[in-house]
Scaffold this motif. Structure first.
Motif, PDB file in Angstrom:
ATOM      1  N   GLU A 237      -8.234  22.045 -47.445  1.00  0.00           N
ATOM      2  CA  GLU A 237      -8.705  22.041 -48.827  1.00  0.00           C
ATOM      3  C   GLU A 237      -9.613  23.246 -49.042  1.00  0.00           C
ATOM      4  O   GLU A 237     -10.582  23.444 -48.307  1.00  0.00           O
ATOM      5  CB  GLU A 237      -9.440  20.741 -49.153  1.00  0.00           C
ATOM      6  CG  GLU A 237      -8.512  19.529 -49.229  1.00  0.00           C
ATOM      7  CD  GLU A 237      -9.199  18.331 -49.852  1.00  0.00           C
ATOM      8  OE1 GLU A 237     -10.419  18.381 -50.091  1.00  0.00           O
ATOM      9  OE2 GLU A 237      -8.502  17.328 -50.098  1.00  0.00           O
ATOM     10  N   ILE A 238      -9.264  24.038 -50.049  1.00  0.00           N
ATOM     11  CA  ILE A 238     -10.032  25.235 -50.386  1.00  0.00           C
ATOM     12  C   ILE A 238     -10.505  25.126 -51.827  1.00  0.00           C
ATOM     13  O   ILE A 238      -9.709  24.904 -52.735  1.00  0.00           O
ATOM     14  CB  ILE A 238      -9.177  26.516 -50.245  1.00  0.00           C
ATOM     15  CG1 ILE A 238      -8.484  26.574 -48.878  1.00  0.00           C
ATOM     16  CG2 ILE A 238     -10.038  27.751 -50.488  1.00  0.00           C
ATOM     17  CD1 ILE A 238      -9.417  26.695 -47.705  1.00  0.00           C
ATOM     18  N   HIS A 239     -11.808  25.272 -52.022  1.00  0.00           N
ATOM     19  CA  HIS A 239     -12.379  25.252 -53.365  1.00  0.00           C
ATOM     20  C   HIS A 239     -12.482  26.694 -53.847  1.00  0.00           C
ATOM     21  O   HIS A 239     -13.215  27.508 -53.270  1.00  0.00           O
ATOM     22  CB  HIS A 239     -13.763  24.599 -53.348  1.00  0.00           C
ATOM     23  CG  HIS A 239     -14.371  24.473 -54.702  1.00  0.00           C
ATOM     24  ND1 HIS A 239     -15.713  24.227 -54.900  1.00  0.00           N
ATOM     25  CD2 HIS A 239     -13.824  24.542 -55.954  1.00  0.00           C
ATOM     26  CE1 HIS A 239     -15.963  24.175 -56.203  1.00  0.00           C
ATOM     27  NE2 HIS A 239     -14.839  24.354 -56.856  1.00  0.00           N
ATOM     28  N   TYR A 240     -11.715  27.029 -54.874  1.00  0.00           N
ATOM     29  CA  TYR A 240     -11.770  28.370 -55.451  1.00  0.00           C
ATOM     30  C   TYR A 240     -12.825  28.385 -56.557  1.00  0.00           C
ATOM     31  O   TYR A 240     -12.650  27.775 -57.605  1.00  0.00           O
ATOM     32  CB  TYR A 240     -10.404  28.791 -55.983  1.00  0.00           C
ATOM     33  CG  TYR A 240      -9.482  29.238 -54.878  1.00  0.00           C
ATOM     34  CD1 TYR A 240      -9.617  30.508 -54.308  1.00  0.00           C
ATOM     35  CD2 TYR A 240      -8.488  28.406 -54.376  1.00  0.00           C
ATOM     36  CE1 TYR A 240      -8.789  30.933 -53.289  1.00  0.00           C
ATOM     37  CE2 TYR A 240      -7.656  28.817 -53.345  1.00  0.00           C
ATOM     38  CZ  TYR A 240      -7.814  30.087 -52.806  1.00  0.00           C
ATOM     39  OH  TYR A 240      -7.000  30.497 -51.783  1.00  0.00           O
TER      40      TYR A 240
ATOM     41  N   PHE B 273     -13.730  28.698 -50.759  1.00  0.00           N
ATOM     42  CA  PHE B 273     -14.676  28.020 -49.876  1.00  0.00           C
ATOM     43  C   PHE B 273     -13.986  26.809 -49.246  1.00  0.00           C
ATOM     44  O   PHE B 273     -13.658  25.855 -49.962  1.00  0.00           O
ATOM     45  CB  PHE B 273     -15.917  27.567 -50.652  1.00  0.00           C
ATOM     46  CG  PHE B 273     -16.705  28.688 -51.265  1.00  0.00           C
ATOM     47  CD1 PHE B 273     -17.736  29.299 -50.565  1.00  0.00           C
ATOM     48  CD2 PHE B 273     -16.415  29.141 -52.551  1.00  0.00           C
ATOM     49  CE1 PHE B 273     -18.472  30.344 -51.137  1.00  0.00           C
ATOM     50  CE2 PHE B 273     -17.136  30.181 -53.127  1.00  0.00           C
ATOM     51  CZ  PHE B 273     -18.167  30.781 -52.416  1.00  0.00           C
ATOM     52  N   PRO B 274     -13.739  26.837 -47.936  1.00  0.00           N
ATOM     53  CA  PRO B 274     -13.144  25.661 -47.294  1.00  0.00           C
ATOM     54  C   PRO B 274     -14.034  24.436 -47.486  1.00  0.00           C
ATOM     55  O   PRO B 274     -15.262  24.515 -47.349  1.00  0.00           O
ATOM     56  CB  PRO B 274     -13.058  26.065 -45.821  1.00  0.00           C
ATOM     57  CG  PRO B 274     -13.050  27.568 -45.839  1.00  0.00           C
ATOM     58  CD  PRO B 274     -13.931  27.952 -46.987  1.00  0.00           C
TER      59      PRO B 274
ATOM     60  N   HIS C  52     -10.685  33.978 -49.305  1.00  0.00           N
ATOM     61  CA  HIS C  52     -10.438  34.525 -50.639  1.00  0.00           C
ATOM     62  C   HIS C  52      -8.950  34.744 -50.877  1.00  0.00           C
ATOM     63  O   HIS C  52      -8.142  34.745 -49.943  1.00  0.00           O
ATOM     64  CB  HIS C  52     -11.172  35.857 -50.808  1.00  0.00           C
ATOM     65  CG  HIS C  52     -10.606  36.941 -49.945  1.00  0.00           C
ATOM     66  ND1 HIS C  52     -11.055  37.188 -48.666  1.00  0.00           N
ATOM     67  CD2 HIS C  52      -9.615  37.836 -50.170  1.00  0.00           C
ATOM     68  CE1 HIS C  52     -10.367  38.182 -48.147  1.00  0.00           C
ATOM     69  NE2 HIS C  52      -9.479  38.602 -49.043  1.00  0.00           N
ATOM     70  N   SER C  53      -8.607  34.954 -52.131  1.00  0.00           N
ATOM     71  CA  SER C  53      -7.261  35.373 -52.505  1.00  0.00           C
ATOM     72  C   SER C  53      -7.375  36.613 -53.378  1.00  0.00           C
ATOM     73  O   SER C  53      -8.058  36.597 -54.408  1.00  0.00           O
ATOM     74  CB  SER C  53      -6.525  34.262 -53.262  1.00  0.00           C
ATOM     75  OG  SER C  53      -6.196  33.194 -52.396  1.00  0.00           O
TER      76      SER C  53
ATOM     77  N   VAL D 131      -9.679  23.055 -56.789  1.00  0.00           N
ATOM     78  CA  VAL D 131      -9.465  22.856 -55.351  1.00  0.00           C
ATOM     79  C   VAL D 131      -7.977  22.844 -55.047  1.00  0.00           C
ATOM     80  O   VAL D 131      -7.197  22.187 -55.750  1.00  0.00           O
ATOM     81  CB  VAL D 131     -10.113  21.542 -54.867  1.00  0.00           C
ATOM     82  CG1 VAL D 131      -9.794  21.289 -53.398  1.00  0.00           C
ATOM     83  CG2 VAL D 131     -11.630  21.591 -55.079  1.00  0.00           C
ATOM     84  N   CYS D 132      -7.591  23.574 -54.017  1.00  0.00           N
ATOM     85  CA  CYS D 132      -6.208  23.546 -53.520  1.00  0.00           C
ATOM     86  C   CYS D 132      -6.156  22.665 -52.280  1.00  0.00           C
ATOM     87  O   CYS D 132      -6.992  22.805 -51.391  1.00  0.00           O
ATOM     88  CB  CYS D 132      -5.733  24.914 -53.070  1.00  0.00           C
ATOM     89  SG  CYS D 132      -5.514  26.146 -54.257  1.00  0.00           S
ATOM     90  N   ARG D 133      -5.171  21.825 -52.213  1.00  0.00           N
ATOM     91  CA  ARG D 133      -4.885  21.088 -50.986  1.00  0.00           C
ATOM     92  C   ARG D 133      -3.616  21.683 -50.387  1.00  0.00           C
ATOM     93  O   ARG D 133      -2.537  21.574 -50.957  1.00  0.00           O
ATOM     94  CB  ARG D 133      -4.710  19.595 -51.270  1.00  0.00           C
ATOM     95  CG  ARG D 133      -4.466  18.751 -50.009  1.00  0.00           C
ATOM     96  CD  ARG D 133      -4.356  17.278 -50.369  1.00  0.00           C
ATOM     97  NE  ARG D 133      -3.972  16.458 -49.241  1.00  0.00           N
ATOM     98  CZ  ARG D 133      -4.814  15.932 -48.354  1.00  0.00           C
ATOM     99  NH1 ARG D 133      -6.112  16.159 -48.484  1.00  0.00           N
ATOM    100  NH2 ARG D 133      -4.381  15.183 -47.355  1.00  0.00           N
ATOM    101  N   ILE D 134      -3.770  22.296 -49.229  1.00  0.00           N
ATOM    102  CA  ILE D 134      -2.673  23.012 -48.580  1.00  0.00           C
ATOM    103  C   ILE D 134      -1.971  22.094 -47.588  1.00  0.00           C
ATOM    104  O   ILE D 134      -2.581  21.631 -46.616  1.00  0.00           O
ATOM    105  CB  ILE D 134      -3.198  24.273 -47.870  1.00  0.00           C
ATOM    106  CG1 ILE D 134      -3.795  25.238 -48.898  1.00  0.00           C
ATOM    107  CG2 ILE D 134      -2.100  24.952 -47.056  1.00  0.00           C
ATOM    108  CD1 ILE D 134      -4.537  26.410 -48.280  1.00  0.00           C
ATOM    109  N   ASN D 135      -0.701  21.837 -47.847  1.00  0.00           N
ATOM    110  CA  ASN D 135       0.083  20.967 -46.990  1.00  0.00           C
ATOM    111  C   ASN D 135       1.146  21.708 -46.189  1.00  0.00           C
ATOM    112  O   ASN D 135       1.821  21.104 -45.353  1.00  0.00           O
ATOM    113  CB  ASN D 135       0.775  19.877 -47.835  1.00  0.00           C
ATOM    114  CG  ASN D 135      -0.216  19.000 -48.559  1.00  0.00           C
ATOM    115  OD1 ASN D 135      -1.040  18.349 -47.940  1.00  0.00           O
ATOM    116  ND2 ASN D 135      -0.158  18.996 -49.887  1.00  0.00           N
ATOM    117  N   GLN D 136       1.302  23.008 -46.452  1.00  0.00           N
ATOM    118  CA  GLN D 136       2.330  23.781 -45.762  1.00  0.00           C
ATOM    119  C   GLN D 136       1.829  25.177 -45.449  1.00  0.00           C
ATOM    120  O   GLN D 136       1.199  25.823 -46.282  1.00  0.00           O
ATOM    121  CB  GLN D 136       3.598  23.874 -46.613  1.00  0.00           C
ATOM    122  CG  GLN D 136       4.694  24.741 -46.004  1.00  0.00           C
ATOM    123  CD  GLN D 136       5.948  24.784 -46.846  1.00  0.00           C
ATOM    124  OE1 GLN D 136       6.417  23.756 -47.323  1.00  0.00           O
ATOM    125  NE2 GLN D 136       6.507  25.973 -47.030  1.00  0.00           N
TER     126      GLN D 136
END
Length: 231
Positions: free
Chosen positions: A118-121, A136-137, A172-173, A202-207
Motif C-alpha cells: 500500500e502506497i499513499h500518494y 509513502f509506503p 515516488h512516481s 492510496v494504491c493497493r498493489i496486488n501485482q
C-alpha cells in the motif's frame, strides 16, 4: 527506514530554485529513435492497482498540461512505481545478452512470499527536469520486498546492476518530464505549489511485473518477462 518527507522536501527545494531561475533540465532523448538504452526492472503499474490514485494523478496532469502543453506527460497506463532496477538502462543492452528464464525464476521466488503493498500518494515534488508524485509506503512491505529482491539477485549468478547508480529508497512516481523550455516557469511553480500537499489517494498493489524496458518505461518499448501476484 529513511525519512521520505525530508528527501522529497530537499528535492523540491533544489528543483524549485533551478526552475525559478530558468535552469531546469530539458531531456532531448524522449522519443528519439537512436536511444538504445534498455534495462530490466521490477515495477507496478498504478492503473492496475486498487484505489483511485492514478485517476487523481491524471486530473492533475490535465491541469498542468493546459499551462505547459509541450512537455512529456505520462499516459495513465504508463504511470508506475519502480520497485527495483535489476539492470539499469544502458545503451545497446538486449535480451539476447541474458537468460531471461533465470531472471523470471529469481524474481518470482523472491516476490511470492510478500503481501500486497500500500502506497499513499501525497503531494508532489520535483527534480530539475521532472515532476514527481510523492509516495509513502503505509507499512514496511515495500522495503522488505526490495531487500528480498536484492538478496535473491545478489546471491544468484545473474548479472545485475542493483543500486549501482543509487540505492532506491523512495516510492515516488515520475509523471512529467521537461522536453522543451518552459513557457512560464513562474506560473508552473504556482500550480505545483498548490499540489505540494495534495492527497492523491492510496494504491493497493496486488501485482508486480518484471519487464524489459527503455529509460522512460514507454509501453511500446516494454516487454513483459514475468508477473507475480501478491497475496
Amino acid at each position: 527506514m529513511p525519512n521520505l518527507k525530508n528527501i522529497y522536501t530537499d528535492m523540491w527545494i533544489n528543483a524549485e530554485q533551478k526552475i525559478r531561475n530558468g535552469q531546469h533540465d530539458v531531456d532531448l532523448l524522449i522519443g528519439a529513435q537512436e536511444d538504445s538504452r534498455r534495462g530490466i526492472t521490477v515495477l507496478s503499474y498504478l492503473k492496475q492497482t486498487d484505489g483511485n490514485a492514478s485517476h487523481n494523478i491524471m486530473e492533475f496532469l490535465h491541469e498542468l498540461s493546459t499551462q505547459e502543453p509541450e512537455q512529456y506527460y505520462y499516459p495513465e497506463n504508463e504511470l508506475h512505481l519502480t520497485v527495483l532496477s535489476i539492470i539499469s538502462c544502458v545503451s545497446g543492452f538486449t535480451l539476447k545478452d541474458v537468460d531471461t528464464t533465470d531472471y523470471q525464476q529469481v524474481f518470482i521466488e523472491a516476490a511470492k512470499s510478500v503481501g500486497p503493498l500500500e502506497i499513499h500518494y501525497s503531494g508532489i515534488t520535483a527534480s530539475p527536469g521532472c515532476v514527481l508524485i510523492q509516495g509513502f509506503p503505509v507499512d514496511e512491505q515495500l522495503q522488505e520486498l526490495r531487500e528480498k529482491l536484492r538478496h535473491a539477485f545478489r546471491n544468484s549468478t545473474l548479472p545485475s546492476t542493483i543500486d549501482s547508480r543509487y540505492k532506491i529508497a523512495t516510492a515516488h512516481s515520475t509523471v512529467v518530464r521537461f522536453q522543451t523550455p518552459l513557457r512560464n516557469h513562474h506560473t508552473l511553480l504556482e500550480l505545483l505549489e498548490r499540489y505540494r500537499a495534495y492527497d492523491f489517494g492510496v494504491c493497493r498493489i496486488n501485482q508486480l511485473d518484471l519487464v524489459f524496458n527503455n529509460w522512460y518505461q514507454h509501453l511500446s518499448q516494454t516487454q513483459l518477462l514475468a508477473s507475480c501476484h501478491l497475496r
